[in-house]
Motif scaffolding. Structure first.
Motif, PDB file in Angstrom:
ATOM      1  N   ASP A  43      30.653  36.204  39.798  1.00 33.76           N
ATOM      2  CA  ASP A  43      29.961  35.519  40.315  1.00 33.76           C
ATOM      3  C   ASP A  43      31.297  34.827  41.506  1.00 33.76           C
ATOM      4  OD1 ASP A  43      27.064  35.215  39.692  1.00 33.76           O
ATOM      5  OD2 ASP A  43      27.843  33.739  38.620  1.00 33.76           O
ATOM      6  N   PRO A  44      31.731  33.580  41.924  1.00 34.36           N
ATOM      7  CA  PRO A  44      32.021  33.195  42.952  1.00 34.36           C
ATOM      8  C   PRO A  44      33.273  32.841  41.991  1.00 34.36           C
ATOM      9  CG  PRO A  44      30.370  33.093  44.155  1.00 34.36           C
ATOM     10  CD  PRO A  44      29.650  33.449  43.205  1.00 34.36           C
ATOM     11  N   CYS A  45      34.586  32.509  42.169  1.00 36.12           N
ATOM     12  CA  CYS A  45      35.288  32.630  41.754  1.00 36.12           C
ATOM     13  C   CYS A  45      36.734  32.231  42.416  1.00 36.12           C
ATOM     14  CB  CYS A  45      35.364  33.245  39.954  1.00 36.12           C
ATOM     15  SG  CYS A  45      36.299  34.933  40.016  1.00 36.12           S
ATOM     16  N   SER A  46      38.208  32.215  41.626  1.00 39.02           N
ATOM     17  CA  SER A  46      39.445  32.292  42.500  1.00 39.02           C
ATOM     18  C   SER A  46      40.227  32.600  42.005  1.00 39.02           C
ATOM     19  CB  SER A  46      39.148  30.802  43.796  1.00 39.02           C
ATOM     20  OG  SER A  46      39.458  29.874  42.570  1.00 39.02           O
ATOM     21  N   GLY A  47      41.248  32.866  41.890  1.00 47.26           N
ATOM     22  CA  GLY A  47      42.274  32.926  41.336  1.00 47.26           C
ATOM     23  C   GLY A  47      43.613  33.163  42.132  1.00 47.26           C
ATOM     24  N   ARG A  48      45.565  32.587  40.963  1.00 49.27           N
ATOM     25  CA  ARG A  48      45.740  33.407  41.690  1.00 49.27           C
ATOM     26  C   ARG A  48      47.077  34.181  40.422  1.00 49.27           C
ATOM     27  NH1 ARG A  48      47.854  27.588  42.568  1.00 49.27           N
ATOM     28  NH2 ARG A  48      48.045  26.756  40.314  1.00 49.27           N
ATOM     29  N   ARG A  49      47.974  34.788  41.081  1.00 53.37           N
ATOM     30  CA  ARG A  49      49.134  35.474  40.248  1.00 53.37           C
ATOM     31  C   ARG A  49      50.585  34.435  41.177  1.00 53.37           C
ATOM     32  NH1 ARG A  49      49.968  38.927  36.863  1.00 53.37           N
ATOM     33  NH2 ARG A  49      51.758  40.211  37.556  1.00 53.37           N
ATOM     34  N   ILE A  50      51.382  33.752  39.942  1.00 51.03           N
ATOM     35  CA  ILE A  50      52.637  33.006  40.811  1.00 51.03           C
ATOM     36  C   ILE A  50      53.850  33.636  40.092  1.00 51.03           C
ATOM     37  CG2 ILE A  50      50.910  31.152  41.391  1.00 51.03           C
ATOM     38  CD1 ILE A  50      51.597  29.678  38.559  1.00 51.03           C
ATOM     39  N   PRO A  51      54.766  33.480  40.569  1.00 50.93           N
ATOM     40  CA  PRO A  51      56.009  33.949  39.891  1.00 50.93           C
ATOM     41  C   PRO A  51      56.183  33.944  38.384  1.00 50.93           C
ATOM     42  CG  PRO A  51      56.087  32.591  42.545  1.00 50.93           C
ATOM     43  CD  PRO A  51      54.842  32.834  41.598  1.00 50.93           C
ATOM     44  N   GLN A  52      55.905  32.627  37.902  1.00 48.71           N
ATOM     45  CA  GLN A  52      55.928  32.326  36.372  1.00 48.71           C
ATOM     46  C   GLN A  52      55.010  33.007  35.499  1.00 48.71           C
ATOM     47  OE1 GLN A  52      55.116  30.055  39.002  1.00 48.71           O
ATOM     48  NE2 GLN A  52      56.104  28.230  38.653  1.00 48.71           N
ATOM     49  N   PHE A  95      48.059  37.469  50.434  1.00 51.89           N
ATOM     50  CA  PHE A  95      49.156  38.397  49.789  1.00 51.89           C
ATOM     51  C   PHE A  95      50.406  38.372  50.732  1.00 51.89           C
ATOM     52  CE2 PHE A  95      46.045  41.327  49.303  1.00 51.89           C
ATOM     53  CZ  PHE A  95      46.129  41.483  48.105  1.00 51.89           C
ATOM     54  N   GLY A  96      51.121  37.143  49.908  1.00 54.61           N
ATOM     55  CA  GLY A  96      52.333  36.638  51.202  1.00 54.61           C
ATOM     56  C   GLY A  96      51.629  35.514  51.899  1.00 54.61           C
ATOM     57  N   GLY A  97      52.119  36.221  53.476  1.00 56.35           N
ATOM     58  CA  GLY A  97      51.104  35.047  54.447  1.00 56.35           C
ATOM     59  C   GLY A  97      49.720  35.729  55.105  1.00 56.35           C
ATOM     60  N   GLU A  98      50.183  37.120  54.420  1.00 56.65           N
ATOM     61  CA  GLU A  98      48.038  37.431  55.174  1.00 56.65           C
ATOM     62  C   GLU A  98      47.195  37.865  54.494  1.00 56.65           C
ATOM     63  OE1 GLU A  98      47.746  42.711  56.304  1.00 56.65           O
ATOM     64  OE2 GLU A  98      49.842  41.772  54.753  1.00 56.65           O
ATOM     65  N   VAL A  99      46.406  37.148  55.555  1.00 56.67           N
ATOM     66  CA  VAL A  99      44.851  37.571  54.592  1.00 56.67           C
ATOM     67  C   VAL A  99      43.731  38.452  54.746  1.00 56.67           C
ATOM     68  CG1 VAL A  99      43.133  35.166  54.695  1.00 56.67           C
ATOM     69  CG2 VAL A  99      44.759  34.434  54.771  1.00 56.67           C
ATOM     70  N   ILE A 100      43.444  38.539  54.069  1.00 60.71           N
ATOM     71  CA  ILE A 100      42.694  39.928  53.762  1.00 60.71           C
ATOM     72  C   ILE A 100      41.118  39.873  53.922  1.00 60.71           C
ATOM     73  CG2 ILE A 100      42.422  42.403  52.651  1.00 60.71           C
ATOM     74  CD1 ILE A 100      45.344  42.617  53.021  1.00 60.71           C
ATOM     75  N   GLU A 128      46.759  35.908  45.352  1.00 61.71           N
ATOM     76  CA  GLU A 128      45.967  35.286  45.300  1.00 61.71           C
ATOM     77  C   GLU A 128      44.341  35.235  46.022  1.00 61.71           C
ATOM     78  OE1 GLU A 128      45.572  30.883  46.624  1.00 61.71           O
ATOM     79  OE2 GLU A 128      48.043  30.713  46.742  1.00 61.71           O
ATOM     80  N   PHE A 129      43.216  35.299  44.983  1.00 61.84           N
ATOM     81  CA  PHE A 129      41.759  35.845  45.424  1.00 61.84           C
ATOM     82  C   PHE A 129      40.947  34.436  45.463  1.00 61.84           C
ATOM     83  CE2 PHE A 129      42.058  36.016  40.683  1.00 61.84           C
ATOM     84  CZ  PHE A 129      40.340  35.370  40.411  1.00 61.84           C
ATOM     85  N   THR A 130      39.812  34.595  46.358  1.00 58.87           N
ATOM     86  CA  THR A 130      38.767  34.356  46.188  1.00 58.87           C
ATOM     87  C   THR A 130      37.072  35.096  46.666  1.00 58.87           C
ATOM     88  OG1 THR A 130      39.264  32.081  47.110  1.00 58.87           O
ATOM     89  CG2 THR A 130      37.883  32.322  46.756  1.00 58.87           C
ATOM     90  N   VAL A 131      36.394  34.607  45.996  1.00 59.02           N
ATOM     91  CA  VAL A 131      35.160  35.943  45.428  1.00 59.02           C
ATOM     92  C   VAL A 131      34.088  35.091  45.602  1.00 59.02           C
ATOM     93  CG1 VAL A 131      33.905  36.631  44.377  1.00 59.02           C
ATOM     94  CG2 VAL A 131      35.543  37.248  43.526  1.00 59.02           C
ATOM     95  N   THR A 132      34.097  35.056  47.437  1.00 59.98           N
ATOM     96  CA  THR A 132      33.243  34.248  48.810  1.00 59.98           C
ATOM     97  C   THR A 132      31.269  34.464  48.193  1.00 59.98           C
ATOM     98  OG1 THR A 132      33.209  35.945  49.995  1.00 59.98           O
ATOM     99  CG2 THR A 132      34.486  34.116  49.761  1.00 59.98           C
ATOM    100  N   GLU A 133      31.310  35.894  47.234  1.00 61.51           N
ATOM    101  CA  GLU A 133      29.883  36.209  46.378  1.00 61.51           C
ATOM    102  C   GLU A 133      29.761  37.285  46.018  1.00 61.51           C
ATOM    103  OE1 GLU A 133      27.365  38.824  49.655  1.00 61.51           O
ATOM    104  OE2 GLU A 133      28.368  38.274  51.055  1.00 61.51           O
ATOM    105  N   LYS A 134      28.875  37.111  45.175  1.00 65.01           N
ATOM    106  CA  LYS A 134      28.909  37.509  44.159  1.00 65.01           C
ATOM    107  C   LYS A 134      29.253  39.060  44.622  1.00 65.01           C
ATOM    108  CE  LYS A 134      25.898  39.577  39.868  1.00 65.01           C
ATOM    109  NZ  LYS A 134      26.474  38.172  39.033  1.00 65.01           N
ATOM    110  N   LEU A 135      30.163  39.561  43.245  1.00 68.26           N
ATOM    111  CA  LEU A 135      31.057  41.077  43.855  1.00 68.26           C
ATOM    112  C   LEU A 135      31.013  41.862  42.610  1.00 68.26           C
ATOM    113  CD1 LEU A 135      33.773  41.928  45.185  1.00 68.26           C
ATOM    114  CD2 LEU A 135      35.461  40.888  43.895  1.00 68.26           C
ATOM    115  N   HIS A 136      31.283  43.592  43.083  1.00 64.02           N
ATOM    116  CA  HIS A 136      31.641  44.142  41.982  1.00 64.02           C
ATOM    117  C   HIS A 136      32.139  45.016  42.696  1.00 64.02           C
ATOM    118  CE1 HIS A 136      29.107  47.509  39.784  1.00 64.02           C
ATOM    119  NE2 HIS A 136      30.093  48.078  39.622  1.00 64.02           N
TER     120      HIS A 136
END
Length: 133
Positions: free
Chosen positions: A69-78, A102-107, A124-132
């Motif tokens: 389902d929709p969610c968000s996450g990130r991989r930070i340098p630490q 990805f950096g300054g780019e949004v895909i 960083e990612f954001t799932v905006t609708e149920k993803l498969h």
């Protein structure tokens, strides 16, 4: 006659139904990290959040199927610096939609789209609708 078959890699599975609902955000973060390198869930998942992951390892190649389902996450340098090794991720989106930073780019990706990413860069990612995927 040789009746032995090549070893079939073990199937790993995880689902939000495997744990207590109160632990859904922590469990989802652990599942992401177990399958995609260390990730931080950016925002607590909703109370009805549903996700499942299946994976197989083939001689160093991990194939992961994920439905969430929709969610968000990130991989930070630490987090990146704590991973044992880096890898290249290839994602094929079967249905739903997701947005990557990805950096300054949004895909933005949807059904049929392919994304190639590397684990050694902040993402960083954001799932905006149920993803498969």
């Amino acid at each position: 006659m040789n009746t032995q078959h090549p070893a079939v890699p073990a199937l790993g599975q995880w689902s939000t139904g495997d744990g207590a609902p109160a632990d859904a955000t922590d469990a989802w973060q652990a599942a992401l990290s177990d399958n995609y390198g260390l990730w931080q869930v950016s925002k607590a998942v909703d109370s009805g959040f549903s996700a499942r992951i299946r994976n197989r390892n083939f001689s160093g190649l991990r194939v992961v199927e994920c439905v969430c389902d929709p969610c968000s996450g990130r991989r930070i340098p630490q987090l990146i610096s704590r991973d044992a090794s880096s890898f290249i991720g290839v994602q094929i989106t079967k249905s739903g939609s997701e947005r990557f930073h990805f950096g300054g780019e949004v895909i933005s990706v949807g059904s049929g789209d392919l994304v190639i990413w590397t684990s050694d860069h902040p993402t960083e990612f954001t799932v905006t609708e149920k993803l498969h995927k």
